[in-house]
Design a protein around this motif. Structure first.
Motif, PDB file in Angstrom:
ATOM      1  N   LEU A  73       0.065  -0.249  -9.840  1.00  0.00           N
ATOM      2  CA  LEU A  73      -0.262  -1.306  -8.888  1.00  0.00           C
ATOM      3  C   LEU A  73       0.699  -2.492  -8.967  1.00  0.00           C
ATOM      4  O   LEU A  73       0.518  -3.481  -8.251  1.00  0.00           O
ATOM      5  CB  LEU A  73      -1.691  -1.795  -9.130  1.00  0.00           C
ATOM      6  CG  LEU A  73      -2.787  -0.764  -8.864  1.00  0.00           C
ATOM      7  CD1 LEU A  73      -4.125  -1.268  -9.366  1.00  0.00           C
ATOM      8  CD2 LEU A  73      -2.864  -0.447  -7.375  1.00  0.00           C
ATOM      9  N   ALA A 101      -6.611  -0.885  -4.296  1.00  0.00           N
ATOM     10  CA  ALA A 101      -7.307  -0.452  -5.505  1.00  0.00           C
ATOM     11  C   ALA A 101      -8.729  -0.985  -5.539  1.00  0.00           C
ATOM     12  O   ALA A 101      -9.030  -2.043  -4.986  1.00  0.00           O
ATOM     13  CB  ALA A 101      -6.556  -0.931  -6.742  1.00  0.00           C
ATOM     14  N   ILE A 173      -6.147   3.675  -5.324  1.00  0.00           N
ATOM     15  CA  ILE A 173      -6.294   3.830  -6.766  1.00  0.00           C
ATOM     16  C   ILE A 173      -7.689   3.318  -7.125  1.00  0.00           C
ATOM     17  O   ILE A 173      -8.022   2.163  -6.836  1.00  0.00           O
ATOM     18  CB  ILE A 173      -5.236   3.023  -7.540  1.00  0.00           C
ATOM     19  CG1 ILE A 173      -3.823   3.414  -7.097  1.00  0.00           C
ATOM     20  CG2 ILE A 173      -5.427   3.204  -9.037  1.00  0.00           C
ATOM     21  CD1 ILE A 173      -3.368   4.762  -7.563  1.00  0.00           C
TER      22      ILE A 173
END
Length: 321
Positions: A73, A101, A173
């Motif tokens: 990230l 995410a 994610i």
């Protein structure tokens, strides 16, 4: 509309190659300085995730999962090695809205309502037109007027999921995405994920629900001590513990030792365990073991079970059950 050569070159430089993998890690290491000296949290990970895959990312505590996700990230950078997201650096992919995410860390503003929270984040992404879409998709429309502080843990997770979907990312994610959700909410969440994957969205998730990975992930990556221990189709990893288990009751009144010796002599049998009259036979060819038990040894109450992902996890990571 005509473009100048310089404009065309600038566009080419800023756009990722069309054939880029969704996520690629090459020789990634990450070390930290501690009071005891350098500590290598990630010790060389090579990983490639294709577009539209749903991948479970599993490992015991301290395996390097969170550190690796942070690097994916752009929250921290590798000590060495490279990470790309659709051909870009992680930070550039985040800025372009290509990766989002849902993390365990990071709080929500408790005094805002659910809709106010979504509206505020939508403004940052320039995605006000997606507010109702993501709220309906994550089943939080009924919570719109509720303050975040009054939402349960599972409801807050659904809100975080909505926020992650606002930029319409190509890669999601997820770190323990269904923590706090009840069974119904978890199944609804994964139904949404499957639909997104079919539409081309890539999903990588870390979870401690091994049955969740077993049921919803097409592919599982197991890591330990900062390295990839196994990577492959989830069903295939389950077989890495030695195959199916055949359980049966041996006839009473007969000695069990000859039966155990006969089973161990079969090439496809990996192990034989005996508890009283109950015998457990593990191996890749469960049919051969079953035939011997029924036809030659007169066994009854036969049952064949497939190894679980939990068994593979314990075997490959060295964790105790």
């Amino acid at each position: 509309m005509k473009t100048s050569p310089s404009t065309t070159n600038q566009q080419a430089a800023s756009s990722p190659p069309a054939s880029a993998a969704a996520l690629r890690l090459q020789g990634v290491h990450k070390s930290f300085h501690t009071n005891q000296g350098p500590f290598e949290a990630v010790a060389g990970i090579d990983l490639e995730v294709g577009t539209g895959e749903i991948v479970a990312f599993l490992g015991p505590n301290g395996a390097g999962k969170t550190t690796t996700i942070d690097m994916m990230l752009g929250l921290t950078v590798p000590t060495s090695g490279t990470i790309t997201v659709f051909g870009r650096t992680p930070r550039a992919a985040v800025e372009a809205g290509e990766i989002s995410a849902v993390l365990q860390t990071g709080g929500l503003l408790r005094d805002l309502t659910v809709r106010e929270t979504v509206t505020a984040i939508a403004a940052l992404h320039g995605a006000k037109e997606r507010i109702d879409t993501v709220m309906e998709r994550t089943d939080i429309m009924s919570l719109a007027k509720r303050k975040v502080s009054k939402c349960s843990g599972g409801e807050q997770q659904r809100l975080k999921f909505a926020l992650a979907l606002l930029p319409d990312p190509r890669l999601l994610i997820l770190d323990e995405p269904t923590a706090g959700m009840d069974v119904s909410a978890r199944r609804s969440f994964w139904a949404t994920m499957r639909q997104d994957a079919v539409a081309g969205r890539t999903v990588l998730f870390a979870t401690h629900y091994l049955e969740e990975a077993q049921e919803f992930a097409e592919r599982t990556v197991l890591i330990g001590a900062g390295r990839v221990l196994a990577d492959g189709p989830t069903a295939q990893l389950r077989e890495m513990t030695g195959g199916r288990v055949v359980s049966a009751l041996l006839p009473t009144g007969r000695p069990t030792t000859p039966a155990v010796q006969a089973l161990r002599a079969v090439d496809s049998v990996s192990s034989v365990r005996l508890t009283g009259q109950r015998v457990l036979v593990t191996g890749p060819d469960s049919d051969a073991a079953a035939r011997m038990l029924l036809n030659e040894l007169g066994a009854t109450d036969l049952e064949i079970t497939t190894p679980t992902l939990e068994a593979a996890f314990m075997a490959l990571t060295g964790e105790e059950s």
